[in-house]
Write a protein that holds these residues in place. Structure first.
Motif, mmCIF file in Angstrom:
data_model
loop_
_atom_site.group_PDB
_atom_site.id
_atom_site.type_symbol
_atom_site.label_atom_id
_atom_site.label_comp_id
_atom_site.label_asym_id
_atom_site.label_seq_id
_atom_site.Cartn_x
_atom_site.Cartn_y
_atom_site.Cartn_z
ATOM 1 N N ILE A 145 29.797 -12.051 0.781
ATOM 2 C CA ILE A 145 28.912 -12.720 1.780
ATOM 3 C C ILE A 145 28.491 -11.882 2.985
ATOM 4 C CG2 ILE A 145 29.242 -14.857 3.273
ATOM 5 C CD1 ILE A 145 30.867 -16.114 1.199
ATOM 6 N N ILE A 146 29.538 -11.199 3.400
ATOM 7 C CA ILE A 146 29.042 -10.383 4.671
ATOM 8 C C ILE A 146 27.947 -9.257 4.341
ATOM 9 C CG2 ILE A 146 29.671 -8.770 6.328
ATOM 10 C CD1 ILE A 146 32.615 -10.220 6.314
ATOM 11 N N GLN B 175 34.319 -22.286 -8.661
ATOM 12 C CA GLN B 175 35.324 -22.856 -9.757
ATOM 13 C C GLN B 175 36.718 -22.071 -9.588
ATOM 14 O OE1 GLN B 175 33.031 -21.063 -13.353
ATOM 15 N NE2 GLN B 175 32.201 -22.815 -13.737
ATOM 16 N N ASN B 176 36.918 -21.026 -9.187
ATOM 17 C CA ASN B 176 38.072 -20.498 -8.841
ATOM 18 C C ASN B 176 38.942 -21.208 -7.813
ATOM 19 O OD1 ASN B 176 37.276 -18.527 -10.750
ATOM 20 N ND2 ASN B 176 37.100 -16.946 -9.221
ATOM 21 N N TRP B 177 38.060 -21.712 -6.633
ATOM 22 C CA TRP B 177 38.856 -22.334 -5.646
ATOM 23 C C TRP B 177 39.346 -23.878 -6.506
ATOM 24 C CZ3 TRP B 177 34.538 -20.684 -1.900
ATOM 25 C CH2 TRP B 177 35.215 -19.649 -1.029
ATOM 26 N N PHE C 200 19.890 -9.508 -7.437
ATOM 27 C CA PHE C 200 20.676 -9.821 -6.403
ATOM 28 C C PHE C 200 20.736 -11.050 -6.540
ATOM 29 C CE2 PHE C 200 19.540 -5.730 -4.028
ATOM 30 C CZ PHE C 200 20.821 -5.633 -3.581
ATOM 31 N N ILE C 201 19.862 -12.010 -6.694
ATOM 32 C CA ILE C 201 19.982 -13.706 -6.777
ATOM 33 C C ILE C 201 20.885 -14.061 -7.853
ATOM 34 C CG2 ILE C 201 18.918 -15.739 -7.171
ATOM 35 C CD1 ILE C 201 16.121 -14.114 -5.659
ATOM 36 N N LEU C 202 20.849 -13.365 -9.146
ATOM 37 C CA LEU C 202 21.869 -13.640 -10.227
ATOM 38 C C LEU C 202 23.311 -13.485 -9.545
ATOM 39 C CD1 LEU C 202 21.650 -14.789 -12.833
ATOM 40 C CD2 LEU C 202 21.445 -12.458 -13.516
ATOM 41 N N HIS C 203 23.424 -12.322 -9.064
ATOM 42 C CA HIS C 203 24.697 -11.643 -8.911
ATOM 43 C C HIS C 203 25.260 -12.721 -7.604
ATOM 44 C CE1 HIS C 203 27.580 -8.305 -8.993
ATOM 45 N NE2 HIS C 203 27.607 -8.400 -7.193
ATOM 46 N N LEU D 267 28.823 -16.987 -6.491
ATOM 47 C CA LEU D 267 29.352 -18.173 -5.974
ATOM 48 C C LEU D 267 29.798 -19.285 -6.765
ATOM 49 C CD1 LEU D 267 26.358 -18.662 -3.417
ATOM 50 C CD2 LEU D 267 28.620 -18.584 -2.679
ATOM 51 N N ILE D 268 29.243 -19.430 -8.163
ATOM 52 C CA ILE D 268 29.740 -20.221 -9.114
ATOM 53 C C ILE D 268 30.873 -20.153 -9.444
ATOM 54 C CG2 ILE D 268 29.405 -20.988 -11.405
ATOM 55 C CD1 ILE D 268 26.404 -20.755 -11.003
#
Lengths: 647, 252, 226
Positions: free
Chosen positions: C113-114, C84-86, C71-74, C79-80
């Motif tokens: 996120i939800i 980067q995409n933004w 979960f944490i890795l995912h 997020l990373i």
């Protein structure tokens, strides 16, 4: 006084190139690094040459006007590339390709150059395959071939309808490799404005950064021009919007002779003009003539009804169709060379049998082939071309015949070069469409790609090296010499002069005017009166241009109108030279058709006694008459005949 | 046909840009989109204003120079086409046309609608080629290639490098472009020798140029003027995995 | 590892994202199976046995660490990638193009996120209570009555409403995620990809509807008393 020496090597025709290479001077690897070469133009010839020079170890500076070398107009070639591989076992050979090219060019090209072109053509295919060019294959995995106009053998290799793109991407790959290796430095969005000559040798160029507007100086031991042809002098052509003649025109003004400027190829299969706002013409590959049949209505009434939109082509019965190419040229039929096909279309339309709303179009019909081969096969062969046609014209060529009309496509004429592709300016070379060398008065289909790559991969690496062999002790040039100062001042003055006119008419207004004159009088059918009139009209247009052109902005930053004006200023001089050349050549040959000189059945009538020469013009000053130099053409290995595609 | 045009104007890379509104009237439906812009530019020049800068060259859909984002879509309202080939008849009943440059960190705007796409060239220069020097190669027919493979390679090689994939992607990812290039060569036996090295070099360069990551949305495929398929991205991922597992660690 | 995540190439990140995602999907399936015991056996015995097994089996317990790690890795990778995409498009379009693509694929970060927030609440409600709180013993066994805990929570209307919304978003997330994972792993095939895409739809609907159905049955049925 300039003396034209083609420097053809001694020995029998088939051994000339081998003899040249054996005797050619070489540069040792350590010295190559010290020698710099400027290449201008990133199409097939320029990219291939730059990559090959880089591989040899020279320091190369490559200049292109586009944002990427891959956008040069070689990319738009559709049909294919010829080679003498004889993979079909249909009797092809170096000699036959040589023969077809000389004959197709109507005996106005140099034997030794053309033979060399035919000789290295097979190597080009090998090279391209090794680079990963995805040529069409048969199910066996072997390479496929198709036939093309002006030949009785199948020797054309192709990659769908995008052969030029694939070959250019191959050369661009080789180029990218050399950029990666550091041997080639690429300058994008830079336009060459002048060549710099120091002590009689070409030693550098002046360029303009097309984004910032800055004028730059670049020096090297030698300069290669591979900037393509000048078809855009006609305003409407199949050339790209930015294709221009300024680099060749500037070297002409610096002493390089311009050969056969009137030899222009009008391609028979283009999409007809739609109206005044048309900016360029779109070519439909000549390969379409393999399976398409060209016709116009046999009855004038039918043609008229079609023009008025009262009748559809499919409603005309077979008996009322005139397949005029098959009728006039039974042996070659729809596959006659381009000049013959174009002229025949013009003849029919001028006689009142043309179709389309303007009457300036003929049909290219696939109905028979679809019946014979099935829609699938036609789709596989020409699907992308049909799609382009439908997008532009809004007609479905599977159901109704395509409409086509000739358009300016290629210029056989160009900078005069000797066997080494060196111009009359020492150390200045010209390659690809920019030179005049291999196609005589008419180029065969699928031969432009062959010539560009031949010059770039297999000729210049030898001849330029030979030239540089005695330059190893010449140190790198500085760009602060008086010659560079003078050249830069010259272009600055001229640019400022253009900006200072502040007239009332746009650049394109003048360009369209010039194009109209060129198309009407220096196009497919030329006469003495017409050409004389054209020379006068071009001069008037030129004078008006220099008085009344309106260019906004200044030298700084991107100024597209200034770029266009610079190029048009050169076209306005070049157009006149083309008309002069056409006027002097009182014969018809290949793409040059003087109406006074034709056979009773309206074929080109050559005059070998008087005109079997290359006409190379020397610049003497704007508004001064240029001087014509003649390089006689000697045919030792080929019997000169009247071109006959009838039987 | 009459149109209201909202066009991005930006003097140069350093100046801030904004949208300007123009009107064009009496446009023929047979005119191409770029011819419509030519007409506008002629009128601007006559008024003494600077014309709108936009990249274009062949106007046949093959050079890949034209790069306009028209009403929310790269290359405008049609599919599998470049904007230079779109004709105004496609804009029936469209009153307002908004024209923007491609937007991506890796493609900075140079002037008006012109952008700098040299990032693509950098990716190719990183290894997107077969290192065959001129001369000394085998006969063309010495390398047999299955027709299906050659055709599939050709379909990938049809990419014109216009950047519509980047423009369309919500992440400004260049994966479709890079995968077309990787696949074109990876599908051919000649390209196998350097395949593992090539894909890693190119992906590293792609990442370094500031493109976004692929999230498999398929926008690139939908807008590609040459119909390059998402399957090539999967192929590149495969090539990349094989490269990671097979090749020795490289200095990138 | 922490230092290398940022240095992963874009494709490596995607591959890890895909593998972890598929692993998390397996967890969801197991979770759904265990939840369904409550429906098959309203007495909660079956469910509690299942829960007890999960809580005591050493293999499952060790898998728990992988699950948390996953979960944490995912989440971190997601997020990373998103940041980067933004950054890859600093200036946005005046007219955004939304057509011609899967709508769900554009909102992975939002649905993600939800779901993450939901996960935190879910975690506090169940996992923390089970680990650190007081859970009554079930009937005459030694097992904790996890079933009762579930029923208690699923009788709270606000919670159920949130739960349903989160699970619908989960369906959106999975709908794109499952087939996308195959694409990231290089598996795209003219024959099999349509099947995988179909399976993606089926899985996302089954998982989401399954969880929702169980919740709603518990919420509405009088057979379940807190």
């Amino acid at each position: 006084m300039i003396k034209l020496d083609p420097k053809i090597p001694k020995g029998p025709l088939a051994e000339k190139w081998t003899n040249y290479k054996s005797a050619q001077k070489l540069v040792n690897p350590a010295n190559k690094r010290k020698l710099e070469i400027i290449v201008v133009g990133t199409g097939l010839a320029g990219a291939a040459a730059a990559a090959s020079f880089g591989e040899l170890g020279f320091k190369v500076k490559l200049f292109g006007i586009h944002d990427s070398p891959r956008r040069a107009h070689s990319i738009a070639a559709q049909g294919g590339i010829n080679a003498n591989k004889n993979y079909r076992n249909d009797g092809d050979s170096t000699y036959r390709l040589f023969y077809d090219t000389i004959k197709g060019g109507d005996y106005r090209s140099r034997e030794a150059n053309v033979y060399r072109l035919a000789e290295v053509s097979g190597d080009i295919i090998d090279q391209c395959v090794a680079q990963g060019v995805p040529f069409a294959r048969e199910y066996s995995g072997y390479l496929d071939n198709r036939s093309f106009g002006g030949a009785l053998v199948s020797r054309t290799f192709y990659a769908k309808g995008q052969t030029g793109q694939q070959l250019l991407l191959g050369a661009y790959g080789a180029l990218s490799k050399e950029i990666h290796n550091g041997s080639v430095e690429m300058f994008t969005r830079q336009e060459m404005l002048d060549v710099v000559i120091i002590d009689g040798r070409a030693r550098g160029i002046i360029t303009k950064n097309l984004i910032t507007g800055e004028i730059e100086r670049h020096a090297a031991h030698t300069v290669v021009i591979a900037t393509g042809g000048y078809g855009n002098v006609f305003f409407l052509s199949t050339n790209a919007m930015n294709s221009n003649a300024s680099a060749v025109w500037r070297i002409y003004k610096r002493g390089a002779l311009f050969a056969n400027p009137s030899f222009t190829q009008i391609h028979p299969t283009c999409i007809p003009v739609h109206g005044e706002s048309q900016s360029k013409l779109t070519l439909m590959s000549e390969s379409l003539r393999n399976d398409g049949r060209i016709w116009v209505p046999r009855k004038k009434e039918d043609a008229e009804k079609i023009r008025k939109g009262q009748m559809k082509p499919v409603q005309i019965p077979e008996a009322d169709r005139d397949y005029y190419l098959e009728r006039r040229y039974p042996a070659f039929g729809n596959l006659v060379p381009r000049d013959v096909a174009s002229r025949a279309a013009k003849e029919r339309c001028d006689a009142g049998f043309g179709v389309g709303t303007t009457g300036l179009a003929v049909y290219l019909d696939f109905a028979d082939s679809i019946k014979r081969l099935g829609r699938n096969v036609i789709e596989e062969r020409y699907g992308n071309l049909f799609q382009i046609y439908e997008k532009i014209v809004d007609d479905n060529p599977y159901e109704t015949p395509m409409m086509i009309y000739p358009a300016v496509h290629y210029t056989m004429g160009g900078i005069w070069v000797d066997y080494e592709l060196q111009t009359t300016v020492t150390g200045l070379f010209a390659a690809g469409e920019a030179n005049f060398s291999d196609h005589g008065a008419n180029r065969l289909g699928a031969s432009a790609l062959m010539q560009g790559l031949s010059d770039g991969y297999f000729v210049l690496p030898y001849t330029v090296q030979s030239y540089l062999a005695d330059q190893i002790n010449v140190p790198k040039f500085k760009t602060n010499t008086p010659e560079f100062d003078a050249a830069e001042k010259g272009v600055r003055d001229e640019l400022n002069k253009l900006l200072g006119i502040k007239g009332k008419q746009t650049v394109d207004t003048f360009h369209k005017k010039l194009g109209r004159i060129m198309w009407d009088y220096v196009g497919m059918g030329r006469t003495k009166e017409g050409l004389e009139k054209a020379i006068k009209m071009i001069k008037e247009t030129r004078d008006e241009f220099w008085k009344d052109v309106k260019i906004p902005g200044d030298l700084n930053g991107k100024n597209a109108e200034l770029e266009k004006a610079w190029r048009l200023a050169d076209y306005l001089e070049l157009g006149e030279l083309m008309a002069r050349d056409a006027l002097v050549r009182e014969e018809s040959c290949g793409g040059h058709f003087r109406e006074e000189y034709q056979t009773p059945d309206a074929e080109a009538l050559r005059d070998d006694e008087k005109f079997m020469f290359v006409g190379a013009w020397e610049f003497t000053g704007v508004d001064k008459e240029p001087v014509l130099h003649k390089e006689p053409l000697n045919y030792e290995y080929i019997e000169v005949k009247t071109r006959n595609y009838k039987e | 046909m009459d149109f209201t045009l909202k066009i991005w104007r930006q003097k140069d890379a350093k100046t801030r840009g904004s949208f300007q509104t123009y009107k064009v009237t009496d446009i023929s439906s047979d005119s191409s989109f770029l011819e419509m812009l030519d007409i506008l530019n002629e009128s601007l020049v006559l008024k003494g204003e600077m014309p709108i800068n936009f990249d274009n060259d062949c106007r046949e859909g093959i050079c890949g120079a034209c790069s306009l984002y028209v009403n929310g879509r790269p290359h405008g309202p049609d599919t599998e086409i470049t904007i230079c080939q779109v004709h105004m008849r496609k804009f029936k009943n469209v009153g307002t046309i908004v024209i923007e440059p491609w937007r991506s960190k890796a493609f900075p705007v140079l002037s008006d609608l012109m952008i700098d796409r040299s990032a693509f060239d950098k990716i190719i220069q990183a290894g997107g080629y077969i290192s065959a020097s001129t001369g000394g190669v085998p006969d063309a027919n010495a390398i047999l290639i299955r027709k299906e493979k050659a055709d599939e390679s050709m379909d990938a090689a049809a990419c014109i490098g216009c950047g519509a994939c980047v423009a369309a992607c919500k992440n400004a990812s260049a994966m479709l472009f890079v995968s077309a290039k990787v696949s074109h060569l990876a599908l051919l036996p000649q390209g196998q020798v350097e395949a593992k090295r090539r894909v890693q070099m190119m992906v590293a360069e792609m990442d370094g140029q500031g493109f976004g990551n692929c999230t498999n949305t398929g926008a690139c495929e939908a807008e590609c003027p040459k119909g390059i398929k998402l399957t090539y991205i999967a192929r590149m991922n495969r090539e990349f995995i094989a490269g990671k597992m097979g090749a020795q660690k490289m200095d990138l | 590892m922490s230092n290398s995540i940022l240095q992963y190439s874009s494709i490596t990140k995607k591959i890890v994202m895909a593998l972890v995602g598929l692993f998390l999907l397996m967890f969801l399936l197991v979770h759904l199976a265990v939840n369904s015991f409550l429906i098959f056996d309203p007495s909660r015995a079956l469910f509690n046995e299942g829960a007890h097994f999960m809580a005591t089996n050493p293999l499952i317990q060790s898998m728990q660490y992988f699950l948390f790690g996953g979960f944490i890795l995912h989440i971190i990778l997601g997020l990373i990638l998103q940041i980067q995409n933004w950054l890859a498009r600093p200036v946005r379009y005046k007219i955004e193009g939304w057509s011609h693509t899967s709508p769900f694929s554009k909102f992975m970060i939002h649905t993600g996120i939800i779901i993450f927030i939901f996960l935190l609440i879910h975690f506090i409600n169940f996992f923390f209570v089970a680990k650190f709180g007081e859970v009554p013993v079930f009937a005459d066994t030694e097992m904790e009555d996890m079933g009762l805990l579930v029923i208690q929570v699923f009788k709270i209307p606000g919670y159920v409403a949130f739960y349903v919304v989160a699970l619908i978003l989960l369906a959106f997330h999975l709908h794109h995620a499952f087939q996308s994972a195959f694409q990231s792993l290089g598996m795209n095939h003219s024959k099999y990809t349509p099947f995988i895409k179909g399976l993606s739809t089926v899985l996302s609907v089954v998982i989401s509807l399954g969880f929702i159905a169980i919740t709603l049955v518990i919420f509405f049925s009088s057979r379940y008393q807190a």
